[in-house]
Enzyme design. Structure first.
Site, PDB file in Angstrom:
ATOM      1  N   HIS A 115     -18.977  18.364  48.150  1.00  0.00           N
ATOM      2  CA  HIS A 115     -19.886  19.021  49.092  1.00  0.00           C
ATOM      3  C   HIS A 115     -19.164  19.944  50.070  1.00  0.00           C
ATOM      4  O   HIS A 115     -19.774  20.849  50.622  1.00  0.00           O
ATOM      5  CB  HIS A 115     -20.693  17.975  49.864  1.00  0.00           C
ATOM      6  CG  HIS A 115     -19.857  17.096  50.755  1.00  0.00           C
ATOM      7  ND1 HIS A 115     -19.255  15.940  50.308  1.00  0.00           N
ATOM      8  CD2 HIS A 115     -19.516  17.209  52.069  1.00  0.00           C
ATOM      9  CE1 HIS A 115     -18.588  15.372  51.301  1.00  0.00           C
ATOM     10  NE2 HIS A 115     -18.730  16.127  52.373  1.00  0.00           N
ATOM     11  N   HIS A 179     -14.437  14.795  64.004  1.00  0.00           N
ATOM     12  CA  HIS A 179     -15.180  13.731  63.341  1.00  0.00           C
ATOM     13  C   HIS A 179     -14.209  12.785  62.650  1.00  0.00           C
ATOM     14  O   HIS A 179     -13.065  13.131  62.370  1.00  0.00           O
ATOM     15  CB  HIS A 179     -16.217  14.268  62.356  1.00  0.00           C
ATOM     16  CG  HIS A 179     -15.699  14.957  61.135  1.00  0.00           C
ATOM     17  ND1 HIS A 179     -14.801  16.002  61.156  1.00  0.00           N
ATOM     18  CD2 HIS A 179     -15.966  14.755  59.817  1.00  0.00           C
ATOM     19  CE1 HIS A 179     -14.555  16.426  59.933  1.00  0.00           C
ATOM     20  NE2 HIS A 179     -15.237  15.667  59.095  1.00  0.00           N
TER      21      HIS A 179
END
Length: 316
Positions: A115, A179
């Site tokens: 992705h 993140h």
């Protein structure tokens, strides 16, 4: 030639665990605007810098940088499976030029991408193969990791090659910002199944992929609910990074250290090396004659991401 830049965060959690509708719409409007700009520009070639998340690259042989001569998306989360439109002769010429420019670049004639590559292609162009694309992988999860400095040099080499070709070029950096999703690390892994997946986990069963995705959704749910031990997002770090990139402050960017990136922004914040490479490519392709603009930033805990966008344009 003309050149354009888009650096954009990606997240596999879209559609699985979303923030409030206003934020979903805000991001959707951002992406729609970036897509309209790309379509109006109609690039002849896209140079896409992106990471992998142990879906295509593994520890049986982990390069720092790898250019795909041919590439297929594995179709994880909601991204499509299938081939990217990689122009072989151009990709081979780019790889040769980058290596001749002093960068230790691997090549793959059977690259698998996830992705990290597929989401920006689908969101910004509509499909995996609407435009010719040269996919360039940057290792962001498996220590030892290359530095911001090396990512910059990679990008500059790609940008010089693109400038010499004279095509309408689009440079895309995919990933980041701060993140720290639950990606296992070899240094701390104890389960033999997990260790084997890190070393050679290609082509998992549908059940194994579903289980992995369910763990990520569960981690995001806990993180957004405040009951997670994952590294917090860091808006100050994210915004300073985007400021440094927009200013093309290369001495400041070269001074970023891997340990500090992990400590301040999380282990997966190393994905922003794709932004460094793409911005450096844009700078080299344009001869520095361009302007960058920070287009968006928001902390989105449901997506375990500091989510941002930065763009730039030059007409030469």
């Amino acid at each position: 030639m003309e050149a354009r830049l888009t650096c954009l965060s990606h997240t596999p959690l879209k559609g699985y665990f979303d923030p409030v509708p206003d934020v979903v719409d805000e991001v959707a409007n951002l992406v729609a605007g970036l897509r309209a700009e790309l379509e109006a520009y109609d690039p002849e070639i896209i140079y896409l810098f992106a990471p992998d998340h142990y879906n295509g690259f593994f520890l049986d042989a982990m390069p720092q940088f790898c250019l795909g001569i041919a590439a297929d998306s594995v179709g994880d989360y909601q991204s499509s499976a299938g081939p990217l439109d990689v122009p072989r002769e151009l990709a081979e010429a780019c790889a040769t030029a980058v290596v001749d420019d002093g960068i230790d670049l691997a090549v793959s004639y059977r690259m698998l991408v996830d992705h990290g590559f597929a989401q920006p292609l689908e969101e910004l162009t509509g499909t995996l193969a609407r435009y010719p694309v040269i996919p360039i992988f940057i290792n962001a999860v498996a220590p030892p990791l290359a530095s911001f400095h090396r990512a910059r040099l990679l990008g500059e080499a790609v940008g010089r090659f693109a400038r010499g070709r004279g095509q309408r070029a689009m440079f895309i950096g995919s990933g980041g910002l701060s993140h720290n999703p639950p990606v296992p690390q070899m240094a701390t892994a104890t389960d033999p199944v997990v260790i084997e997946r890190l070393i050679a986990g290609r082509n998992p069963t549908p059940e194994a992929r579903d289980a992995r995705q369910a763990r990520t959704v569960a981690a995001a749910t806990a993180f957004a609910g405040g009951s997670s031990g994952l590294h917090p997002l860091n808006a100050d770090w994210d915004q300073q990074l985007m400021k440094d990139l927009a200013a093309r402050d290369w001495p400041a960017l070269d001074a970023y250290r891997n340990a500090d990136i992990t400590d301040r922004a999380g282990a997966s914040a190393h994905e922003v090396k794709t932004w460094v490479a793409a911005t450096a490519a844009m700078d080299a392709a344009s001869g520095g004659a361009w302007q960058a603009e920070v287009r968006y930033y928001r902390e989105i805990p449901e997506w375990i991401a500091g989510f941002g966008a930065l763009t730039g344009a030059a007409a030469l």
